[in-house]
Design a protein around this motif. Structure first.
Motif, PDB file in Angstrom:
ATOM      1  N   LEU A  95      -5.785  -6.446  22.378  1.00 47.41           N
ATOM      2  CA  LEU A  95      -6.041  -6.437  20.939  1.00 47.41           C
ATOM      3  C   LEU A  95      -5.382  -5.218  20.319  1.00 47.41           C
ATOM      4  CD1 LEU A  95      -7.569  -7.382  18.355  1.00 47.41           C
ATOM      5  CD2 LEU A  95      -9.431  -5.888  19.086  1.00 47.41           C
ATOM      6  N   ALA A  96      -4.624  -5.447  19.259  1.00 48.26           N
ATOM      7  CA  ALA A  96      -4.052  -4.347  18.479  1.00 48.26           C
ATOM      8  C   ALA A  96      -4.780  -4.279  17.149  1.00 48.26           C
ATOM      9  CB  ALA A  96      -2.562  -4.580  18.237  1.00 48.26           C
ATOM     10  N   VAL A  97      -5.317  -3.112  16.844  1.00 44.77           N
ATOM     11  CA  VAL A  97      -5.898  -2.887  15.528  1.00 44.77           C
ATOM     12  C   VAL A  97      -4.730  -2.522  14.623  1.00 44.77           C
ATOM     13  CG1 VAL A  97      -7.504  -1.524  14.164  1.00 44.77           C
ATOM     14  CG2 VAL A  97      -8.097  -2.180  16.513  1.00 44.77           C
ATOM     15  N   THR A  98      -4.503  -3.341  13.616  1.00 44.26           N
ATOM     16  CA  THR A  98      -3.337  -3.210  12.760  1.00 44.26           C
ATOM     17  C   THR A  98      -3.797  -3.114  11.312  1.00 44.26           C
ATOM     18  OG1 THR A  98      -1.197  -4.199  12.193  1.00 44.26           O
ATOM     19  CG2 THR A  98      -2.977  -5.727  12.774  1.00 44.26           C
ATOM     20  N   SER A  99      -3.018  -3.629  10.398  1.00 39.91           N
ATOM     21  CA  SER A  99      -3.383  -3.536   8.988  1.00 39.91           C
ATOM     22  C   SER A  99      -2.693  -4.619   8.186  1.00 39.91           C
ATOM     23  CB  SER A  99      -2.984  -2.172   8.429  1.00 39.91           C
ATOM     24  OG  SER A  99      -3.225  -2.123   7.039  1.00 39.91           O
ATOM     25  N   ILE A 100      -3.373  -5.060   7.156  1.00 41.46           N
ATOM     26  CA  ILE A 100      -2.786  -6.006   6.217  1.00 41.46           C
ATOM     27  C   ILE A 100      -1.605  -5.373   5.478  1.00 41.46           C
ATOM     28  CG2 ILE A 100      -4.269  -5.430   4.251  1.00 41.46           C
ATOM     29  CD1 ILE A 100      -4.458  -8.505   3.768  1.00 41.46           C
ATOM     30  N   VAL A 101      -1.562  -4.047   5.477  1.00 43.85           N
ATOM     31  CA  VAL A 101      -0.451  -3.331   4.843  1.00 43.85           C
ATOM     32  C   VAL A 101       0.866  -3.675   5.539  1.00 43.85           C
ATOM     33  CG1 VAL A 101       0.462  -1.027   4.311  1.00 43.85           C
ATOM     34  CG2 VAL A 101      -1.961  -1.495   4.023  1.00 43.85           C
ATOM     35  N   GLY A 102       0.809  -4.107   6.800  1.00 45.11           N
ATOM     36  CA  GLY A 102       2.003  -4.486   7.539  1.00 45.11           C
ATOM     37  C   GLY A 102       2.442  -5.917   7.309  1.00 45.11           C
ATOM     38  N   SER A 103       1.821  -6.613   6.391  1.00 38.29           N
ATOM     39  CA  SER A 103       2.210  -7.987   6.075  1.00 38.29           C
ATOM     40  C   SER A 103       3.491  -7.990   5.247  1.00 38.29           C
ATOM     41  CB  SER A 103       1.097  -8.681   5.270  1.00 38.29           C
ATOM     42  OG  SER A 103       1.561  -9.902   4.764  1.00 38.29           O
ATOM     43  N   VAL A 104       4.427  -8.864   5.604  1.00 43.77           N
ATOM     44  CA  VAL A 104       5.623  -8.995   4.779  1.00 43.77           C
ATOM     45  C   VAL A 104       5.398 -10.015   3.673  1.00 43.77           C
ATOM     46  CG1 VAL A 104       7.239  -8.237   6.544  1.00 43.77           C
ATOM     47  CG2 VAL A 104       6.680 -10.660   6.356  1.00 43.77           C
ATOM     48  N   GLY A 105       4.255 -10.681   3.699  1.00 47.38           N
ATOM     49  CA  GLY A 105       3.922 -11.669   2.683  1.00 47.38           C
ATOM     50  C   GLY A 105       3.311 -11.069   1.435  1.00 47.38           C
ATOM     51  N   MET A 106       2.888  -9.811   1.527  1.00 47.81           N
ATOM     52  CA  MET A 106       2.324  -9.145   0.357  1.00 47.81           C
ATOM     53  C   MET A 106       2.673  -7.672   0.396  1.00 47.81           C
ATOM     54  SD  MET A 106      -1.745  -8.862   1.202  1.00 47.81           S
ATOM     55  CE  MET A 106      -2.208  -7.570   0.088  1.00 47.81           C
ATOM     56  N   VAL A 107       2.809  -7.078  -0.753  1.00 47.42           N
ATOM     57  CA  VAL A 107       3.117  -5.660  -0.835  1.00 47.42           C
ATOM     58  C   VAL A 107       1.981  -4.997  -1.602  1.00 47.42           C
ATOM     59  CG1 VAL A 107       4.746  -3.928  -1.663  1.00 47.42           C
ATOM     60  CG2 VAL A 107       5.597  -6.096  -0.767  1.00 47.42           C
ATOM     61  N   MET A 108       1.414  -3.971  -0.993  1.00 45.77           N
ATOM     62  CA  MET A 108       0.294  -3.266  -1.609  1.00 45.77           C
ATOM     63  C   MET A 108       0.765  -2.513  -2.853  1.00 45.77           C
ATOM     64  SD  MET A 108      -2.061  -4.202   0.425  1.00 45.77           S
ATOM     65  CE  MET A 108      -3.481  -3.182   0.207  1.00 45.77           C
ATOM     66  N   PRO A 109      -0.122  -2.329  -3.828  1.00 46.40           N
ATOM     67  CA  PRO A 109       0.289  -1.672  -5.064  1.00 46.40           C
ATOM     68  C   PRO A 109       0.542  -0.174  -4.926  1.00 46.40           C
ATOM     69  CG  PRO A 109      -2.059  -2.175  -5.125  1.00 46.40           C
ATOM     70  CD  PRO A 109      -1.498  -2.802  -3.880  1.00 46.40           C
ATOM     71  N   GLU A 110       0.085   0.445  -3.849  1.00 51.84           N
ATOM     72  CA  GLU A 110       0.307   1.868  -3.665  1.00 51.84           C
ATOM     73  C   GLU A 110       1.406   2.076  -2.629  1.00 51.84           C
ATOM     74  OE1 GLU A 110      -2.281   0.068  -1.015  1.00 51.84           O
ATOM     75  OE2 GLU A 110      -2.827   0.429  -3.087  1.00 51.84           O
ATOM     76  N   PHE A 111       1.907   3.295  -2.554  1.00 54.02           N
ATOM     77  CA  PHE A 111       3.001   3.593  -1.638  1.00 54.02           C
ATOM     78  C   PHE A 111       2.480   3.798  -0.221  1.00 54.02           C
ATOM     79  CE2 PHE A 111       4.590   5.460  -5.733  1.00 54.02           C
ATOM     80  CZ  PHE A 111       5.492   4.445  -5.986  1.00 54.02           C
ATOM     81  N   THR A 112       2.878   2.945   0.677  1.00 49.79           N
ATOM     82  CA  THR A 112       2.517   3.048   2.091  1.00 49.79           C
ATOM     83  C   THR A 112       3.761   2.753   2.931  1.00 49.79           C
ATOM     84  OG1 THR A 112       1.816   0.741   2.081  1.00 49.79           O
ATOM     85  CG2 THR A 112       0.101   2.401   1.755  1.00 49.79           C
ATOM     86  N   SER A 113       4.895   3.278   2.516  1.00 51.07           N
ATOM     87  CA  SER A 113       6.189   2.920   3.091  1.00 51.07           C
ATOM     88  C   SER A 113       6.253   3.049   4.600  1.00 51.07           C
ATOM     89  CB  SER A 113       7.289   3.773   2.456  1.00 51.07           C
ATOM     90  OG  SER A 113       7.248   3.659   1.062  1.00 51.07           O
ATOM     91  N   GLY A 114       6.033   4.245   5.127  1.00 56.64           N
ATOM     92  CA  GLY A 114       6.137   4.449   6.573  1.00 56.64           C
ATOM     93  C   GLY A 114       5.066   3.702   7.335  1.00 56.64           C
ATOM     94  N   TYR A 115       3.849   3.743   6.832  1.00 60.02           N
ATOM     95  CA  TYR A 115       2.743   3.056   7.486  1.00 60.02           C
ATOM     96  C   TYR A 115       2.957   1.543   7.472  1.00 60.02           C
ATOM     97  CZ  TYR A 115      -2.044   1.701   8.626  1.00 60.02           C
ATOM     98  OH  TYR A 115      -3.142   1.143   9.216  1.00 60.02           O
ATOM     99  N   GLY A 116       3.301   1.008   6.316  1.00 58.29           N
ATOM    100  CA  GLY A 116       3.498  -0.444   6.198  1.00 58.29           C
ATOM    101  C   GLY A 116       4.620  -0.951   7.083  1.00 58.29           C
ATOM    102  N   GLY A 127      -6.317   9.211  -2.800  1.00 54.15           N
ATOM    103  CA  GLY A 127      -5.020   9.308  -3.458  1.00 54.15           C
ATOM    104  C   GLY A 127      -4.694   8.126  -4.359  1.00 54.15           C
ATOM    105  N   LEU A 128      -5.536   7.097  -4.348  1.00 54.10           N
ATOM    106  CA  LEU A 128      -5.295   5.922  -5.187  1.00 54.10           C
ATOM    107  C   LEU A 128      -5.555   6.237  -6.654  1.00 54.10           C
ATOM    108  CD1 LEU A 128      -7.072   3.097  -3.128  1.00 54.10           C
ATOM    109  CD2 LEU A 128      -4.614   3.496  -3.329  1.00 54.10           C
ATOM    110  N   GLU A 129      -4.867   5.504  -7.501  1.00 55.79           N
ATOM    111  CA  GLU A 129      -5.119   5.605  -8.936  1.00 55.79           C
ATOM    112  C   GLU A 129      -6.577   5.206  -9.193  1.00 55.79           C
ATOM    113  OE1 GLU A 129      -3.032   6.629 -11.342  1.00 55.79           O
ATOM    114  OE2 GLU A 129      -1.522   7.066  -9.815  1.00 55.79           O
ATOM    115  N   PRO A 130      -7.241   5.855 -10.154  1.00 57.73           N
ATOM    116  CA  PRO A 130      -8.654   5.537 -10.430  1.00 57.73           C
ATOM    117  C   PRO A 130      -8.898   4.054 -10.709  1.00 57.73           C
ATOM    118  CG  PRO A 130      -8.028   7.551 -11.563  1.00 57.73           C
ATOM    119  CD  PRO A 130      -6.776   6.990 -10.945  1.00 57.73           C
TER     120      PRO A 130
END
Length: 182
Positions: free
Chosen positions: A84-105, A148-151
């Motif tokens: 099992l790999a614990v990953t993140s939805i931030v790594g989905s190429v089907g959606m891009v998160m509204p905040e900057f997560t370039s290296g992590y994503g 660090g997210l916008e309010p």
């Protein structure tokens, strides 16, 4: 419970931990959970340095691959052979998160791809390979990200407790891995 310290960014550390683990549990390993992860530099794609991209890739993508490689012989000794790999939805190429997560994503997209490939490659050997997005967990890494997210965005997002996330993974994902073995 026995804890073996390792640094997934170091092949030598992973190999040394593997040797210690083999001595501790010579009968094999039922399930390997890779939970390594870093997130640094919340910057746009073109602003993040190559060094930060590389650091994310080494820890978040290559680290889990190396961990599976080093644990393969231990997993082979058991019928369960769960990975099992614990990953993140931030790594989905089907959606891009509204905040900057370039290296992590980018690094999580690499992890997601590699574990999908491992699923195809290892399933003929009796392995069950899965990936899980644990949710937005109130870990040290996520807390800094959250602050660090916008309010406006922060109002729409809530963090979950680490034990709640871990329980959900055990109940849902690890149980699913067990069911795949039948």
């Amino acid at each position: 419970m026995k804890i073996v310290q390792l640094d997934v960014a170091s092949a030598d550390s992973v190999e040394a931990a593997s040797k210690i683990t083999q001595a501790m549990i010579p009968d094999g390993l039922d399930v390997l959970i890779s939970n390594a992860g870093i997130s640094k530099g919340l910057e746009p794609v073109l602003s993040l340095s190559d060094d930060l991209y590389l650091e994310h890739f080494v820890v978040n993508t290559l680290g889990p691959i190396g961990l599976v490689r080093a644990s393969h012989s231990l997993l082979d000794k058991k019928a369960t052979k769960g990975v099992l790999a614990v990953t993140s939805i931030v790594g989905s190429v089907g959606m891009v998160m509204p905040e900057f997560t370039s290296g992590y994503g980018l690094s999580r997209a690499g992890l997601n791809y590699s574990f999908r490939r491992l699923q195809q490659e290892l399933s003929p050997e009796g392995y069950s390979v899965a990936r899980a997005h644990p949710g937005l967990v109130a870990s040290d890494m996520r807390q800094a990200f959250y602050e660090g997210l916008e309010p406006e965005i922060r109002k729409q997002v809530s963090l979950i407790a680490p034990d709640e996330s871990a329980s959900a993974i055990v109940q849902n994902v690890l149980q699913e891995l067990k069911n795949q073995e039948l």
